[in-house]
Scaffold this active site. Structure first.
Site, PDB file in Angstrom:
ATOM      1  N   CYS A   1       0.749  -1.281   0.040  1.00  0.00           N
ATOM      2  CA  CYS A   1       0.096  -0.030   0.044  1.00  0.00           C
ATOM      3  C   CYS A   1       0.841   1.505  -0.010  1.00  0.00           C
ATOM      4  CB  CYS A   1      -0.868   0.100   1.297  1.00  0.00           C
ATOM      5  SG  CYS A   1      -1.934  -1.325   1.214  1.00  0.00           S
ATOM      6  N   HIS A   2       1.905   1.448   0.975  1.00  0.00           N
ATOM      7  CA  HIS A   2       2.853   2.604   0.856  1.00  0.00           C
ATOM      8  C   HIS A   2       4.210   2.305   0.866  1.00  0.00           C
ATOM      9  CE1 HIS A   2      -1.127   3.435   2.471  1.00  0.00           C
ATOM     10  NE2 HIS A   2      -1.080   4.521   2.099  1.00  0.00           N
ATOM     11  N   GLY A   3       4.575   0.715   0.864  1.00  0.00           N
ATOM     12  CA  GLY A   3       5.737   0.777   0.408  1.00  0.00           C
ATOM     13  C   GLY A   3       6.844   0.345   1.743  1.00  0.00           C
TER      14      GLY A   3
ATOM     15  N   PRO B   1       7.378   4.141   5.138  1.00  0.00           N
ATOM     16  CA  PRO B   1       6.793   5.113   6.155  1.00  0.00           C
ATOM     17  C   PRO B   1       6.512   4.734   7.403  1.00  0.00           C
ATOM     18  CG  PRO B   1       5.241   4.284   4.523  1.00  0.00           C
ATOM     19  CD  PRO B   1       6.471   3.799   4.256  1.00  0.00           C
TER      20      PRO B   1
END
Length: 252
Positions: free
Chosen positions: A216-218, A231
Site C-alpha cells: 500500500c505505501h511501501g 513510512p
C-alpha cells in the site's frame, strides 16, 4: 376588655336584665324590686351563647398512645430511663453494626454482579486464544491465521535467517529492537500481520529484506518483523504467546 367579655357571652345575663328594665320604663310598669330579683335569678342560670359556645372540659379529645413504639424498659413512669440506658445503647450498637454488615455485603454483591456482566462471555474468551500446530508449517515458510479478528503471521525461520537477523546493527533500525527480544524460540517469529503505518496487511516472504512487505505505501520489514524501509514508524507487534511443548504454540 369589654368587647372580649361581650364576645364570650360573660355579660349576657346583665344585658338581658337591663333590656327588661328599659322595656318596663318605657311602658311605665317598672318595679325596682321585681326587676332586681329577675336579674339576680338570671345570673344563677347557666347561659351558653348560641353564636359562640363555651366549653368547660375537653373530655371528647382522644390522646394518642405511643406505647407500641416505646421500648419496654422505659414504659414505667416511676422508673428512671438511666437505669436501662446501657442495655438500650448496646442494642442500638448491635443493630447498627448488623445493618452495616448486611449493607456492605449487599453492595459488594451488586458491584460484583455488575462487573461480571461487563466481562467477556465464554465464547469470546474461547476466541481470545488460538492453538497452532507448528509441525504444519515447513521451514522457511509463513502461515497466516485469524486471531481476534486480525491476521497472525507465524514464520518458521531457517538457520540462515536466524543468523542474519541476529547480526543486524541496532543503530540502523528506526525502531531499535534486538531479534532475541522479539522471539522466544529463534526458529519461530510470531507477529500481527498489521502494518504499523495505516493498518494494511503486509505480504509475507517479500520486500527488500525478505521478511514482509506492505504494497500500500511501501513499508519493508525483515524476517524478525522489524521496520527497515518505508513510512511505517514501528516494528510489527509481537503478541503474547507460549510454547506448551515443542510442537504447539498458544497465542493469547
Amino acid at each position: 376588655m369589654m368587647s372580649l367579655a361581650c364576645r364570650s357571652g360573660a355579660l349576657t345575663p346583665y344585658f338581658q336584665a337591663t333590656n327588661g328594665s328599659l322595656k318596663a320604663l318605657a311602658s311605665g310598669t317598672f318595679n325596682t324590686s321585681e326587676n332586681v330579683k329577675k336579674a339576680l335569678e338570671s345570673r344563677t342560670r347557666p347561659y351558653v351563647s348560641g353564636a359562640t359556645g363555651v366549653r368547660f372540659a375537653h373530655t371528647d379529645i382522644k390522646i394518642p398512645d405511643f406505647s407500641d413504639y416505646r421500648r419496654p424498659d422505659v414504659m414505667d413512669p416511676n422508673k428512671s430511663s438511666q437505669e436501662s440506658s446501657e442495655s438500650r445503647r448496646t442494642f442500638s450498637y448491635v443493630l447498627t453494626g448488623a445493618t452495616t454488615v448486611v449493607g456492605i455485603y449487599t453492595a459488594k454483591t451488586v458491584v460484583t454482579q455488575f462487573v461480571s456482566s461487563m466481562s467477556a462471555s465464554a465464547d469470546v474468551l474461547a476466541l481470545s486464544k488460538i492453538e497452532i500446530k507448528l509441525g504444519d508449517i515447513p521451514e522457511g515458510k509463513n502461515m497466516t491465521f485469524k486471531w481476534r479478528g486480525k491476521p497472525l503471521f507465524v514464520r518458521h525461520r531457517t538457520e540462515k535467517e536466524i543468523a542474519v537477523e541476529a547480526a543486524v546493527n541496532l543503530g540502523e533500525l528506526r525502531d531499535p529492537q534486538h531479534d532475541k527480544d522479539r522471539v522466544k524460540n529463534p526458529s519461530w517469529v510470531i507477529v500481527l500481520g498489521v502494518c504499523t503505518h495505516l493498518g494494511c496487511v503486509p505480504i509475507a516472504n517479500a520486500g527488500d529484506y525478505g521478511g514482509y512487505y506492505c504494497p500500500c505505501h511501501g513499508s519493508h520489514y525483515d524476517a524478525s518483523g522489524r521496520i527497515r524501509k518505508g513510512p511505517a514508524p514501528l516494528n510489527l507487534e509481537v503478541p503474547y504467546y507460549e510454547f506448551p511443548d515443542d510442537e504447539t504454540v498458544v497465542v493469547g
